[in-house]
Design an enzyme around this catalytic site. Structure first.
Site, PDB file in Angstrom:
ATOM      1  CE  LYS A  91     -13.397  -8.256   5.312  1.00 20.58           C
ATOM      2  NZ  LYS A  91     -12.723  -8.001   4.049  1.00 20.58           N
ATOM      3  CB  SER A 149      -4.617  -6.168   4.643  1.00 15.10           C
ATOM      4  OG  SER A 149      -4.138  -4.901   4.275  1.00 15.10           O
ATOM      5  CG  HIS A 192      -1.926  -1.012   1.331  1.00 10.19           C
ATOM      6  ND1 HIS A 192      -2.108  -1.754   2.473  1.00 10.19           N
ATOM      7  CD2 HIS A 192      -2.854  -1.432   0.455  1.00 10.19           C
ATOM      8  CE1 HIS A 192      -3.107  -2.596   2.285  1.00 10.19           C
ATOM      9  NE2 HIS A 192      -3.584  -2.429   1.056  1.00 10.19           N
ATOM     10  NE  ARG A 198      -3.042  -7.672  -4.754  1.00  6.66           N
ATOM     11  CZ  ARG A 198      -3.885  -7.957  -3.786  1.00  6.66           C
ATOM     12  NH1 ARG A 198      -3.467  -8.096  -2.558  1.00  6.66           N
ATOM     13  NH2 ARG A 198      -5.163  -8.127  -4.028  1.00  6.66           N
TER      14      ARG A 198
END
Length: 169
Positions: A51, A137, A27, A100
């Site tokens: 969440k 993460s 990040h 990514r």
């Protein structure tokens, strides 16, 4: 004088959105690169009430502010709802997203097209540094939970906070 010349230089703004639970070196790579391209970079920390994160929103914001302080042009704020509304409210014309892998592209392209269709906000895709191409993460949390070494994946401040949180249970 009237017209655009009288308004002074336009501030170039972009946003880097995400949940950042926790922020990783991947990040930070994207945020630092965006901070070199734009006058102001907002890090928009997504609030997802359905969440439960490892870190509370305020904790994430505090960690991100501390690890991005050296850039000087990064602002960190929470948001919920549509990212394009966050952008409209702050006159942000661009979203910067790291990619990514090819698998990221399919989803992110759909989001970019939807955001542009809703509001005209553009999305810029930045290829992730290969060092961080596998990093998320979720992966950091999973490895750290099982006692793995994530010291090379997160800033030292985040590593310390992660260790404390996991020791608390």
């Amino acid at each position: 004088m009237t017209g655009p010349e009288s308004e002074g230089p336009q501030v170039r703004r972009a946003v880097c959105p995400g949940s950042f639970d926790p922020i990783t070196n991947g990040h930070l790579d994207i945020i630092s690169r965006a901070s070199r391209l734009y006058d102001e970079v907002y890090v928009a920390v997504m609030i997802n009430k359905s969440k439960k994160g490892l870190f509370e929103i305020d904790e994430r914001i505090d960690l991100i502010r501390q690890v991005t302080a050296e850039y000087g042009n990064v602002r960190v704020e929470a948001f919920h709802g549509l990212l394009v509304d966050f952008c409209k409210q702050r006159e942000i014309p661009a979203i910067v997203k790291g990619l990514r892998a090819v698998s990221d592209f399919d989803y992110e392209l759909q989001m970019a097209q939807m955001n542009n269709g809703l509001s005209g906000v553009e999305t810029l895709f930045v290829p992730t540094n290969p060092t961080y191409s596998f990093l998320s993460s979720s992966l950091v949390k999973e490895v750290a939970t099982w006692g793995g070494d994530v010291s090379h994946l997160v800033p030292p401040l985040v590593l310390e906070a992660l260790g404390e949180r996991l020791r608390q249970g």
